[in-house]
Design a protein around this motif. Structure first.
Motif, PDB file in Angstrom:
ATOM      1  N   GLU A  18     -51.756  31.848 -88.455  1.00  0.00           N
ATOM      2  CA  GLU A  18     -52.634  31.502 -87.349  1.00  0.00           C
ATOM      3  C   GLU A  18     -51.917  31.847 -86.041  1.00  0.00           C
ATOM      4  N   ARG A  19     -50.620  31.529 -85.996  1.00  0.00           N
ATOM      5  CA  ARG A  19     -49.773  31.846 -84.833  1.00  0.00           C
ATOM      6  C   ARG A  19     -48.312  31.757 -85.258  1.00  0.00           C
ATOM      7  N   TYR A  20     -47.451  32.400 -84.477  1.00  0.00           N
ATOM      8  CA  TYR A  20     -46.010  32.338 -84.732  1.00  0.00           C
ATOM      9  C   TYR A  20     -45.246  32.705 -83.473  1.00  0.00           C
ATOM     10  N   THR A  21     -43.980  32.341 -83.456  1.00  0.00           N
ATOM     11  CA  THR A  21     -43.040  32.798 -82.431  1.00  0.00           C
ATOM     12  C   THR A  21     -41.760  33.202 -83.135  1.00  0.00           C
ATOM     13  N   LEU A  22     -41.022  34.077 -82.493  1.00  0.00           N
ATOM     14  CA  LEU A  22     -39.761  34.557 -83.043  1.00  0.00           C
ATOM     15  C   LEU A  22     -38.730  34.551 -81.924  1.00  0.00           C
ATOM     16  N   HIS A  23     -37.544  34.041 -82.220  1.00  0.00           N
ATOM     17  CA  HIS A  23     -36.439  34.025 -81.271  1.00  0.00           C
ATOM     18  C   HIS A  23     -35.201  34.546 -81.986  1.00  0.00           C
ATOM     19  N   VAL A  24     -34.465  35.413 -81.336  1.00  0.00           N
ATOM     20  CA  VAL A  24     -33.199  35.901 -81.869  1.00  0.00           C
ATOM     21  C   VAL A  24     -32.109  35.423 -80.931  1.00  0.00           C
ATOM     22  N   ALA A  25     -31.124  34.718 -81.484  1.00  0.00           N
ATOM     23  CA  ALA A  25     -30.062  34.133 -80.663  1.00  0.00           C
ATOM     24  C   ALA A  25     -28.692  34.475 -81.228  1.00  0.00           C
ATOM     25  N   LYS A  26     -27.743  34.694 -80.345  1.00  0.00           N
ATOM     26  CA  LYS A  26     -26.364  34.928 -80.747  1.00  0.00           C
ATOM     27  C   LYS A  26     -25.653  33.577 -80.850  1.00  0.00           C
ATOM     28  N   VAL A  27     -25.078  33.287 -82.001  1.00  0.00           N
ATOM     29  CA  VAL A  27     -24.372  32.031 -82.219  1.00  0.00           C
ATOM     30  C   VAL A  27     -22.943  32.200 -81.717  1.00  0.00           C
ATOM     31  N   GLU A  28     -22.561  31.345 -80.791  1.00  0.00           N
ATOM     32  CA  GLU A  28     -21.223  31.413 -80.210  1.00  0.00           C
ATOM     33  C   GLU A  28     -20.320  30.281 -80.672  1.00  0.00           C
ATOM     34  N   ARG A  29     -20.914  29.229 -81.235  1.00  0.00           N
ATOM     35  CA  ARG A  29     -20.124  28.122 -81.767  1.00  0.00           C
ATOM     36  C   ARG A  29     -20.802  27.642 -83.029  1.00  0.00           C
ATOM     37  N   SER A  30     -20.002  27.275 -84.041  1.00  0.00           N
ATOM     38  CA  SER A  30     -20.561  26.842 -85.308  1.00  0.00           C
ATOM     39  C   SER A  30     -19.561  25.932 -86.011  1.00  0.00           C
ATOM     40  N   TYR A  31     -20.028  24.804 -86.486  1.00  0.00           N
ATOM     41  CA  TYR A  31     -19.189  23.928 -87.291  1.00  0.00           C
ATOM     42  C   TYR A  31     -20.086  23.162 -88.243  1.00  0.00           C
ATOM     43  N   ALA A  32     -19.477  22.467 -89.202  1.00  0.00           N
ATOM     44  CA  ALA A  32     -20.256  21.775 -90.222  1.00  0.00           C
ATOM     45  C   ALA A  32     -19.680  20.389 -90.474  1.00  0.00           C
ATOM     46  N   PHE A  33     -20.483  19.535 -91.049  1.00  0.00           N
ATOM     47  CA  PHE A  33     -20.086  18.202 -91.470  1.00  0.00           C
ATOM     48  C   PHE A  33     -20.662  17.963 -92.844  1.00  0.00           C
ATOM     49  N   GLU A  34     -19.874  17.348 -93.695  1.00  0.00           N
ATOM     50  CA  GLU A  34     -20.373  16.930 -95.000  1.00  0.00           C
ATOM     51  C   GLU A  34     -19.727  15.596 -95.315  1.00  0.00           C
ATOM     52  N   ARG A  35     -20.517  14.569 -95.507  1.00  0.00           N
ATOM     53  CA  ARG A  35     -20.014  13.218 -95.687  1.00  0.00           C
ATOM     54  C   ARG A  35     -18.953  13.114 -96.770  1.00  0.00           C
ATOM     55  N   SER A  36     -19.139  13.775 -97.878  1.00  0.00           N
ATOM     56  CA  SER A  36     -18.176  13.646 -98.978  1.00  0.00           C
ATOM     57  C   SER A  36     -16.818  14.260 -98.662  1.00  0.00           C
ATOM     58  N   HIS A  37     -16.751  15.137 -97.658  1.00  0.00           N
ATOM     59  CA  HIS A  37     -15.505  15.789 -97.310  1.00  0.00           C
ATOM     60  C   HIS A  37     -15.027  15.446 -95.898  1.00  0.00           C
ATOM     61  N   GLY A  38     -15.789  14.688 -95.146  1.00  0.00           N
ATOM     62  CA  GLY A  38     -15.425  14.375 -93.776  1.00  0.00           C
ATOM     63  C   GLY A  38     -15.801  15.484 -92.843  1.00  0.00           C
ATOM     64  N   PHE A  39     -15.386  15.363 -91.638  1.00  0.00           N
ATOM     65  CA  PHE A  39     -15.718  16.354 -90.603  1.00  0.00           C
ATOM     66  C   PHE A  39     -14.992  17.658 -90.874  1.00  0.00           C
ATOM     67  N   GLU A  40     -15.710  18.764 -90.749  1.00  0.00           N
ATOM     68  CA  GLU A  40     -15.173  20.075 -91.122  1.00  0.00           C
ATOM     69  C   GLU A  40     -14.884  21.006 -89.959  1.00  0.00           C
ATOM     70  N   GLY A  41     -15.003  20.542 -88.741  1.00  0.00           N
ATOM     71  CA  GLY A  41     -14.694  21.487 -87.656  1.00  0.00           C
ATOM     72  C   GLY A  41     -15.075  20.952 -86.305  1.00  0.00           C
ATOM     73  N   GLY A  42     -14.698  21.680 -85.308  1.00  0.00           N
ATOM     74  CA  GLY A  42     -14.993  21.309 -83.927  1.00  0.00           C
ATOM     75  C   GLY A  42     -13.920  20.406 -83.373  1.00  0.00           C
ATOM     76  N   PRO A  43     -13.507  20.641 -82.148  1.00  0.00           N
ATOM     77  CA  PRO A  43     -12.453  19.843 -81.548  1.00  0.00           C
ATOM     78  C   PRO A  43     -12.891  18.406 -81.310  1.00  0.00           C
ATOM     79  N   GLY A  44     -12.038  17.480 -81.654  1.00  0.00           N
ATOM     80  CA  GLY A  44     -12.305  16.068 -81.393  1.00  0.00           C
ATOM     81  C   GLY A  44     -13.535  15.534 -82.094  1.00  0.00           C
ATOM     82  N   GLY A  45     -13.998  16.211 -83.115  1.00  0.00           N
ATOM     83  CA  GLY A  45     -15.160  15.762 -83.865  1.00  0.00           C
ATOM     84  C   GLY A  45     -16.484  16.018 -83.168  1.00  0.00           C
ATOM     85  N   HIS A  46     -16.501  16.797 -82.098  1.00  0.00           N
ATOM     86  CA  HIS A  46     -17.731  17.034 -81.385  1.00  0.00           C
ATOM     87  C   HIS A  46     -18.154  18.498 -81.367  1.00  0.00           C
ATOM     88  N   GLY A  47     -17.353  19.406 -81.899  1.00  0.00           N
ATOM     89  CA  GLY A  47     -17.712  20.818 -81.934  1.00  0.00           C
ATOM     90  C   GLY A  47     -17.710  21.418 -80.623  1.00  0.00           C
TER      91      GLY A  47
END
Length: 159
Positions: A130-159
């Motif tokens: 019916e309708r759509y939009t498309l956006h292309v973005a360059k990712v400049e920062r990326s980190y992940a969190f997973e409870r079973s393993h704790g925080f996986e990245g980003g300075p000071g726990g905030h990315g």
């Protein structure tokens, strides 16, 4: 374009589904419940890379062959060197959001210009969206969190 394997910064990469890299990609039609153990976001990758965000509302006719085409697009996009994965969400009101991740602009262009994908896009515009939009973005920062393993990245726990 690099053909080297891409490793996540942290967290597992999801089993990829389809991705939008042009104005009418095909996306899954049924959202997965949040409580499902198989629900996992695409892992964080070493930037820079690209996110292609496709937001759509489907027509009433988006049934039947849509699902078959969607499955084919899921298989096809995985063959693109530089394809990293896909996240999908759908709302009860019918809004769907697909975010595809690609290592570089060349990978996005290869997917966008794939002949079979182009045919699905054309059909999407004429029958499924019916309708759509498309956006292309360059990712400049990326980190992940997973409870079973704790925080996986980003300075000071905030990315």
């Amino acid at each position: 374009m690099s053909h080297q394997p891409i490793a996540p910064v942290a967290g597992p990469a999801s089993a990829a589904a389809s991705v939008a890299a042009d104005a009418a990609a095909v996306v899954p039609s049924v959202p997965v419940p949040l409580s499902s153990p198989a629900v996992m976001p695409v892992g964080a990758y070493e930037p820079p890379y690209y996110a292609v965000v496709f937001t759509s509302v489907k027509t009433e006719a988006a049934v039947g062959e849509y699902g078959e085409t969607n499955e084919r697009m899921e298989e096809l996009v995985k063959e693109i060197p530089g394809y990293l994965g896909m996240d999908y969400a759908g709302s009860p009101g019918g809004l769907s959001v697909t975010v595809g991740y690609f290592r570089d602009a060349d990978a996005i262009e290869e997917w966008r210009s794939n002949a079979e994908h182009r045919a699905a896009q054309k059909r999407g515009r004429s029958e499924w969206y019916e309708r759509y939009t498309l956006h292309v973005a360059k990712v400049e920062r990326s980190y992940a969190f997973e409870r079973s393993h704790g925080f996986e990245g980003g300075p000071g726990g905030h990315g």
